[in-house]
Design an enzyme around this catalytic site. Structure first.
Site, PDB file in Angstrom:
ATOM      1  N   ASP A   1      -7.148   3.945  -4.628  1.00 52.59           N
ATOM      2  CA  ASP A   1      -7.792   3.776  -3.319  1.00 52.59           C
ATOM      3  C   ASP A   1      -8.466   5.127  -3.033  1.00 52.59           C
ATOM      4  O   ASP A   1      -8.743   5.889  -3.981  1.00 52.59           O
ATOM      5  CB  ASP A   1      -6.763   3.409  -2.232  1.00 52.59           C
ATOM      6  CG  ASP A   1      -7.415   2.918  -0.942  1.00 52.59           C
ATOM      7  OD1 ASP A   1      -7.886   1.775  -0.907  1.00 52.59           O
ATOM      8  OD2 ASP A   1      -7.480   3.688   0.043  1.00 52.59           O
TER       9      ASP A   1
ATOM     10  N   LYS B   1       0.865  -1.190   0.000  1.00 52.53           N
ATOM     11  CA  LYS B   1       0.000   0.000   0.000  1.00 52.53           C
ATOM     12  C   LYS B   1       0.888   1.222   0.000  1.00 52.53           C
ATOM     13  O   LYS B   1       2.014   1.182   0.496  1.00 52.53           O
ATOM     14  CB  LYS B   1      -0.889   0.028   1.247  1.00 52.53           C
ATOM     15  CG  LYS B   1      -2.140   0.863   1.087  1.00 52.53           C
ATOM     16  CD  LYS B   1      -3.248   0.059   0.413  1.00 52.53           C
ATOM     17  CE  LYS B   1      -4.473   0.854   0.118  1.00 52.53           C
ATOM     18  NZ  LYS B   1      -5.601  -0.036  -0.252  1.00 52.53           N
TER      19      LYS B   1
END
Ligand code: NDP
Ligand code: 2IT
Length: 447
Positions: A164, A124
């Protein structure tokens, strides 16, 4: 395994990372039994190696705003684990982004990606930059400055970022364009790309649609039909909108949306036409849910600074905004109002107290790492198409997505069914995901 001791030790080492510790504690607690059943795991100190990221890149991102002012943000990429495939996971641009939040997301991603049946490790990244209120050119300059630092750490077989919160097709396009410029290569290094340059059909829809497919699998275990059910959704971004679109097409009534300023409640459910209007407001004009409420006072109400859970009765809740957005008290109200299922579109939206309320009440509860895995699954399918230099049809991708969500559900049932028949989806998802990554790590030695 001494779960408490393990968590205390991590707390001592990373005392200022509450979201990361929260995510780790949930997983470690639910896999303790299976971990202990194989003593070699402990001999290899596998758990610690699985919980601490492989590496973290942190950098300053300097860019120039439209007024000519030089602005600085922080940039990060967490490469958590690549035991089963290249690092893979989204990029978040939001003012709240910090190391703790990205570490929890990269940790969760590792387990989620393991469940997808595809070959992807966990990662991430992101920045405390907020695209909200910025011009397209400001967003572009920021993305270019971000990639100038990140490009050397990513690649189609190394680490493949995607979207995201705050990162959609526009941001991925700008980042991919600059990545291409820096490397002089056209590769599948990002997913969620535009359809004309390697993006997969159905990737925008995949997280929301996938969550509904997972929900249908859960409802089927109790013989419940989705048609006519009242569904409360939080958020009004990519995940929330496509969740609603699929639900409406199946005859469910979507009774709420939200953003970081407040919630709208539509007691009778939003119609397909009204939803199309909301969809355009959010995607074409980057509008707010309050603007929709102001235009439609006859069908909905706006509640500033409030979350939807206690404002309207629902059969099903699908939190799709952000982490820790549904607490224990709100969970109690949901259950008291007759909620029978919670399926998480967001990552870790329910607090540990809320999860306990749902499980104690024996309602269907799916954690994000299972229910929202459709997004990264279609990212995996995008990677496969890029490698083949082929594009699959929407129907082909959608069918594969349905099959993957059914498979994830099956893994949860296999590893999470309790002696009384209740399916503990948290335990099932964590155990199935853990076993695959653990087996791969054991076979690859101490790395
Ligand atoms: P978007 O940026 O498209 O939308 C985010 C939505 O959540 C917006 O409505 C936003 O409101 C709201 N939101 C964001 N932060 C907060 C906050 N702190 N408090 C209240 N509301 C907030 O993001 P996505 O829809 O892509 O992501 C939503 C969730 O789904 C995240 O948890 C993400 O990690 C998860 N997810 C996303 C996937 C994907 O493929 N995109 C895949 C799997 C999970 P506002 O506009 O006011 O900021
Ligand atoms: O949380 C997630 O799974 C995502 N944001 C999607 C990640 C991806 O690589 O598609």
């Amino acid at each position: 395994m001494n779960v408490k001791g393990f968590i205390e030790d991590l707390k001592g080492r990373f005392p200022h990372e509450p979201e990361y510790l929260q995510a780790v504690e949930e997983v470690v607690t639910s896999i303790a039994e299976v971990y202990d059943s194989c003593p070699t795991f402990e001999r290899y100190n596998l758990l610690e190696r699985l919980c601490i990221p492989d590496r973290i890149y942190t950098f300053r991102v300097s860019w120039v705003d439209d007024q000519g002012k030089v602005r600085n943000n922080m940039g990060y990429r967490i490469q958590h684990n690549n035991a089963i495939g290249p690092y893979k996971g989204g990029i978040r641009f939001h003012s709240s982004v910090n190391l703790s939040i990205l570490k929890f997301l990269a940790f969760e991603q590792t387990f989620k990606n393991s469940l997808t049946t595809l070959a992807m490790g966990g990662a991430k990244g992101g920045s405390d930059f907020s695209p909200r209120g910025k011009s397209d050119m400001e967003v572009m300059r920021f993305c270019q400055a971000f990639i100038t630092e990140l490009y050397r750490h990513i690649g189609p077989d190394t680490d493949v970022p995607a979207g995201d919160i705050g990162v959609g097709a526009r941001e991925v396009g700008y980042m991919y364009g600059w990545y291409k410029k820096m490397t002089r290569e056209f590769t599948g290094t990002f997913t969620g790309k535009g359809l004309d340059f390697g993006g997969s059909l159905m990737r925008p829809e995949a997280t929301g649609y996938g969550n509904v497919y997972f929900l249908l699998n859960m409802l089927a275990t109790r013989g419940i039909d989705i048609a006519g059910k009242r569904v409360a959704i939080s958020g009004s971004g990519n995940v929330a909108l496509y969740t609603a679109q699929k639900l409406i097409s199946l005859g469910a009534k979507v009774v709420s949306f939200s953003d970081s300023d407040g919630s709208i409640i539509i007691p009778e459910g939003i119609s397909a036409e009204q939803f199309d209007e909301l969809f355009d407001l959010k995607t074409l004009y980057r509008g707010r849910v309050s603007e929709f409420a102001a235009k439609h006072p006859d069908i909905c109400t706006y509640h500033a600074h409030q979350r939807p859970w206690t404002l309207v009765g629902c059969d099903i809740a699908m939190p799709s905004a952000t982490q820790n957005e549904l607490n224990g008290e709100e969970a109690k109200v949901l259950v008291a109002n007759g909620c029978i299922a919670v399926s998480e579109g967001a990552n870790m939206p329910s607090t540990p107290e809320a999860i306990k309320v749902f499980q104690d009440a024996r309602i269907l509860y799916a954690p994000g790492k299972a229910a929202n895995a459709g997004g990264v699954s279609v990212s995996g399918l995008e990677m496969a198409q890029n490698s083949q230099r082929l594009n699959w049809t929407a129907e082909e991708v959608d069918n594969k997505l349905k099959a993957i969500m059914a498979d994830i559900h099956k893994q949860c049932v296999e590893h999470g069914t309790q002696p009384d028949g209740y399916i503990n989806y948290v335990k099932g998802a964590n155990t199935a995901a853990f076993l695959k990554v653990a087996r791969a790590m054991m076979m690859q030695g101490i790395v």
